[in-house]
Scaffold this motif. Sequence first.
Motif, PDB file in Angstrom:
ATOM      1  N   LEU A   1      34.402  40.128  29.496  1.00  0.00           N
ATOM      2  CA  LEU A   1      35.284  40.676  30.281  1.00  0.00           C
ATOM      3  C   LEU A   1      35.944  39.008  29.667  1.00  0.00           C
ATOM      4  CD1 LEU A   1      33.906  41.287  34.227  1.00  0.00           C
ATOM      5  CD2 LEU A   1      35.763  42.223  31.896  1.00  0.00           C
ATOM      6  N   ILE A   2      35.308  37.910  28.655  1.00  0.00           N
ATOM      7  CA  ILE A   2      36.599  37.003  29.105  1.00  0.00           C
ATOM      8  C   ILE A   2      37.703  37.415  27.483  1.00  0.00           C
ATOM      9  CG2 ILE A   2      36.568  34.903  27.203  1.00  0.00           C
ATOM     10  CD1 ILE A   2      33.364  34.436  27.758  1.00  0.00           C
ATOM     11  N   GLU A   3      37.760  38.403  26.817  1.00  0.00           N
ATOM     12  CA  GLU A   3      39.142  38.044  26.468  1.00  0.00           C
ATOM     13  C   GLU A   3      39.907  39.353  27.682  1.00  0.00           C
ATOM     14  OE1 GLU A   3      38.206  40.500  22.434  1.00  0.00           O
ATOM     15  OE2 GLU A   3      40.266  42.136  23.199  1.00  0.00           O
ATOM     16  N   GLU A   4      39.365  40.212  28.094  1.00  0.00           N
ATOM     17  CA  GLU A   4      40.235  41.074  29.578  1.00  0.00           C
ATOM     18  C   GLU A   4      40.867  39.454  29.950  1.00  0.00           C
ATOM     19  OE1 GLU A   4      37.958  44.491  31.184  1.00  0.00           O
ATOM     20  OE2 GLU A   4      39.288  44.512  33.319  1.00  0.00           O
ATOM     21  N   LEU A   5      40.049  39.356  30.418  1.00  0.00           N
ATOM     22  CA  LEU A   5      40.337  38.386  31.573  1.00  0.00           C
ATOM     23  C   LEU A   5      41.723  37.115  30.834  1.00  0.00           C
ATOM     24  CD1 LEU A   5      37.385  36.878  33.765  1.00  0.00           C
ATOM     25  CD2 LEU A   5      39.436  38.235  34.203  1.00  0.00           C
ATOM     26  N   GLN A   6      41.166  37.229  29.128  1.00  0.00           N
ATOM     27  CA  GLN A   6      42.595  36.364  28.801  1.00  0.00           C
ATOM     28  C   GLN A   6      44.234  36.962  28.687  1.00  0.00           C
ATOM     29  OE1 GLN A   6      39.814  35.794  25.037  1.00  0.00           O
ATOM     30  NE2 GLN A   6      39.250  33.766  25.804  1.00  0.00           N
ATOM     31  N   GLY A   7      44.213  38.240  28.419  1.00  0.00           N
ATOM     32  CA  GLY A   7      45.109  39.081  28.766  1.00  0.00           C
ATOM     33  C   GLY A   7      45.707  38.800  30.426  1.00  0.00           C
ATOM     34  N   TRP A   8      44.776  38.512  31.432  1.00  0.00           N
ATOM     35  CA  TRP A   8      45.505  38.052  32.928  1.00  0.00           C
ATOM     36  C   TRP A   8      46.823  37.322  32.260  1.00  0.00           C
ATOM     37  CZ3 TRP A   8      41.439  38.968  37.098  1.00  0.00           C
ATOM     38  CH2 TRP A   8      41.055  40.354  37.113  1.00  0.00           C
ATOM     39  N   LYS A   9      46.560  36.652  32.091  1.00  0.00           N
ATOM     40  CA  LYS A   9      47.184  35.191  31.343  1.00  0.00           C
ATOM     41  C   LYS A   9      47.678  34.508  32.677  1.00  0.00           C
ATOM     42  CE  LYS A   9      49.435  36.827  27.489  1.00  0.00           C
ATOM     43  NZ  LYS A   9      48.530  37.346  26.301  1.00  0.00           N
ATOM     44  N   LEU A  10      46.601  34.444  33.224  1.00  0.00           N
ATOM     45  CA  LEU A  10      46.756  33.504  34.627  1.00  0.00           C
ATOM     46  C   LEU A  10      47.199  31.554  34.594  1.00  0.00           C
ATOM     47  CD1 LEU A  10      43.293  34.374  35.228  1.00  0.00           C
ATOM     48  CD2 LEU A  10      45.133  35.014  36.738  1.00  0.00           C
ATOM     49  N   GLU A  11      48.283  31.366  35.132  1.00  0.00           N
ATOM     50  CA  GLU A  11      49.420  30.477  35.110  1.00  0.00           C
ATOM     51  C   GLU A  11      49.427  29.372  36.095  1.00  0.00           C
ATOM     52  OE1 GLU A  11      52.714  30.702  33.078  1.00  0.00           O
ATOM     53  OE2 GLU A  11      51.952  31.595  31.395  1.00  0.00           O
ATOM     54  N   LEU A  12      49.475  28.340  36.394  1.00  0.00           N
ATOM     55  CA  LEU A  12      49.761  27.161  37.043  1.00  0.00           C
ATOM     56  C   LEU A  12      50.723  26.681  36.962  1.00  0.00           C
ATOM     57  CD1 LEU A  12      46.916  27.337  39.291  1.00  0.00           C
ATOM     58  CD2 LEU A  12      48.838  28.479  39.948  1.00  0.00           C
TER      59      LEU A  12
END
Length: 252
Positions: free
Chosen positions: A241-252
Amino acid sequence: MTMRILCTNDDGFMATGLRVLASAALRIGQVTVVAPDREQSATSHSLTLHHPLRSRRTSDGTLVVDGTPTDCVILAVNALMEDRPQFCLSGVNHGQNLGDDVLYSGTVAAAMEAVVLGIPSVAISYAGPDFESIEGWEPKLSDLLVQLLTGRPDFPASTLLNVNLPPLPPDEVHGVRITSLGERRYSDSLTRAKDPSGREYFWIGGGATHWKGRPDSDFRAVDEGYISVTPLHLDLTNYDLIEELQGWKLEL
Ligand SMILES: [Mg+2]
């Protein structure tokens, strides 16, 4: 050189399973038993942080600690044993530790703690309903431990072996299977009721159990009369799931 073996459990120092385990391990090396002073099943990986821990030695040399299975391993390795153990054995638990059970089990957690401390470790549980019949397992368990602990310079690092013995007389066992963890689902396992004063209470436990899992699952092996050996490691990361979560582009 004699192998130094630490034996512990979560059922407490009086448990039949612990006595059988220590006796079976004597064939392999020098055994030190460090165990909780009372029942600590389902305490998982609890640590005692808010009160001091004490140990005492019984007449047969067992070291008894007023703490959890994890506390026992930490004290054994860092204080109570003169020399660091080369192996840790936890059990034999009075009851199976299959599938999701390993998340709650004090037996498995003690073995995990040993792995955290860099000590190869095996957790052993008995799925039989009559815990006293564990005694008949001693010779077969000893044979299994000899195979697991000796002549294995390649015993896996950062991994514990979770062994479950089926609810059969030892001479009726079909063999050993290497397995994966199954999944257990409970239904109706929470009781809600009123005490004699009319106050509501809740009680976790009981209910029906449903299992699912791959064909090589631990619960299937035990159900079909085999000893189950599951390699467990402590890295819970879901790498897929690491690659998929990186695709979520989480930002703050
Ligand atoms: Mg237990």
